[in-house]
Motif scaffolding. Structure first.
Motif, short mmCIF file in Angstrom:
data_model
loop_
_atom_site.label_atom_id
_atom_site.label_comp_id
_atom_site.label_asym_id
_atom_site.label_seq_id
_atom_site.Cartn_x
_atom_site.Cartn_y
_atom_site.Cartn_z
N ASP A 275 -53.68 -64.42 105.84
CA ASP A 275 -54.50 -64.81 107.00
C ASP A 275 -54.92 -63.60 107.81
N MET A 276 -54.06 -62.59 107.83
CA MET A 276 -54.31 -61.41 108.62
C MET A 276 -53.57 -60.23 108.00
N SER A 277 -53.77 -59.06 108.54
CA SER A 277 -53.13 -57.86 108.04
C SER A 277 -52.05 -57.42 109.03
N LEU A 278 -51.26 -56.43 108.66
CA LEU A 278 -50.29 -55.89 109.61
C LEU A 278 -51.00 -55.25 110.79
N VAL A 279 -52.12 -54.56 110.51
CA VAL A 279 -52.87 -53.86 111.56
C VAL A 279 -54.31 -54.38 111.59
N GLY A 280 -54.79 -54.68 112.78
CA GLY A 280 -56.16 -55.15 112.94
C GLY A 280 -56.39 -55.62 114.36
N ASN A 281 -57.53 -56.23 114.62
CA ASN A 281 -57.79 -56.83 115.92
C ASN A 281 -57.08 -58.18 116.01
N ARG A 282 -56.46 -58.43 117.15
CA ARG A 282 -55.71 -59.67 117.29
C ARG A 282 -56.60 -60.89 117.12
N PRO A 283 -56.17 -61.88 116.33
CA PRO A 283 -56.92 -63.14 116.24
C PRO A 283 -56.94 -63.80 117.62
N LEU A 284 -58.05 -64.43 117.96
CA LEU A 284 -58.21 -64.99 119.30
C LEU A 284 -58.08 -66.51 119.29
N PRO A 285 -57.58 -67.08 120.38
CA PRO A 285 -57.62 -68.54 120.52
C PRO A 285 -59.06 -69.02 120.47
#
Length: 359
Positions: A275-285
């Motif tokens: 769904d996501m990586s260890l490092v990246g932009n935070r997923p937003l609500p």
């Protein structure tokens, strides 16, 4: 042409915005184009790039005028622009000091809109700019962006690193997870794991996991607590991101796991399944992402989503942080992420995980 027609034409031109970086031509060029267009000038490509990164989809310039430098850095930058879905449609005009067949060939290869050789025919240049903007209709509209493939294709090495690191971390931390879960269950009613919908790369929505740190029903109370939001509202009168100071919804143990970022650890499952990586932009609500989609700064969604990121290691937990700073950090990472930048962020994550502010 009558005076009324002339004034009307100038007014049309003034609605066209130019971004210019052509230091060798400024003395003759700027007075002419400033008289007809809305112009912002930068001394070099670095300044031009910084200016573009600070723009929203609605404030992008119509035209970029670049000087051809002897080392060809302008073409490297044009290639970078062409790879960005929000910028690749900009009208680009090059100015060169002398005629050079190689420069013309390269300009054609990069699909530059026009190339002018010194001395520059300024009247012709102004008419050409007006023509290109009027008929190219290049600016990306939000409705167009919905049809663009925003899929982030994670590099093989980055994905492999995510799988190995998250898998080992989950295995090693499983006894600790059990202890935290028991304490949460005993302290207050409700599920141990809080699941919410988040928006990641390319506006992809997925289930986002955290240890529950609030009392049940906390989401419904958010609208009544806007005055506690840490993000500065002074720039626009409103804010997109939400992070509350001294949030009354948080439980006693919730404060502890938040201060040490323990509540974020279940997101290792999100990393493991992709769904996501260890490092990246935070997923937003969803409510935050919806505002960014309908207004500005959608560039942050063109990079990987992550468990930790540039914002976390530079500004997280600082009460004076503004929304604009957060957006700029997110956009910078989306445009400049790399394996080595990820490593630097990971090395800084542990010290940054302990928050000093109650947010």
């Amino acid at each position: 042409m009558t005076p009324l027609e002339a004034n009307s034409r100038i007014s049309q031109h003034k609605s066209i915005s130019l971004l210019c970086s052509a230091p060798s031509f400024e003395a003759e060029l700027l007075p002419k184009i400033i008289a007809h267009f809305s112009v912002h000038a930068e001394p070099d490509i670095e300044g031009l790039d910084d200016y573009l990164k600070d723009q929203s989809i609605y404030t992008l310039p119509d035209v970029i005028i670049l000087e051809v430098d002897e080392h060809g850095h302008c073409f490297e930058y044009i290639d970078k622009l062409k790879q960005n879905v929000l910028l690749k449609g900009l009208v680009i005009i090059l100015l060169a000091k002398k005629k050079d067949a190689k420069v013309r060939e390269t300009a054609m290869r990069y699909k530059v809109n026009d190339l002018y050789i010194s001395p520059i025919p300024l009247d012709d240049l102004c008419e050409r700019i007006f023509f290109l903007v009027k008929f190219k209709l290049f600016k990306p509209q939000l409705s167009d962006l919905s049809n663009v493939d925003f899929t982030y294709k994670i590099p093989f090495t980055k994905r492999l690193f995510d799988i190995i690191a998250s898998g080992l971390a989950l295995l090693f931390l499983s006894p600790f997870f059990l202890i935290v879960a028991i304490i949460i269950a005993f302290e207050s009613k409700g599920p141990v794991i809080f699941k919410s919908k988040r928006v990641g790369t390319g506006y992809r929505v997925f289930d986002f996991y955290k240890f529950r740190s609030m009392r049940t029903g906390a989401s419904e109370e958010l609208a009544n607590l806007s005055e506690l939001n840490q993000y500065d509202k002074s720039e626009t009168g409103s804010t997109t991101f939400v992070k509350l100071k001294n949030d009354p919804r948080i439980t006693k143990f919730g404060h502890f796991i938040r201060n040490y970022s323990i509540d974020e650890l279940p997101q290792l499952f999100n990393v493991l399944i992709g769904d996501m990586s260890l490092v990246g932009n935070r997923p937003l609500p969803l409510y935050e992402a919806e505002m960014l989609t309908s207004n500005e700064w959608s560039m942050r969604f063109l990079g990987p989503a992550g468990l930790t990121g540039l914002w976390q290691v530079t500004r997280r937990g600082k009460a004076e942080m503004s929304e604009r700073e957060r957006k700029k950090l997110d956009n910078f990472y989306a445009q400049n992420h790399s394996f080595w930048l990820d490593i630097k962020i990971l090395l800084k994550t542990l010290p940054a995980a302990v928050q000093k502010e109650k947010v």
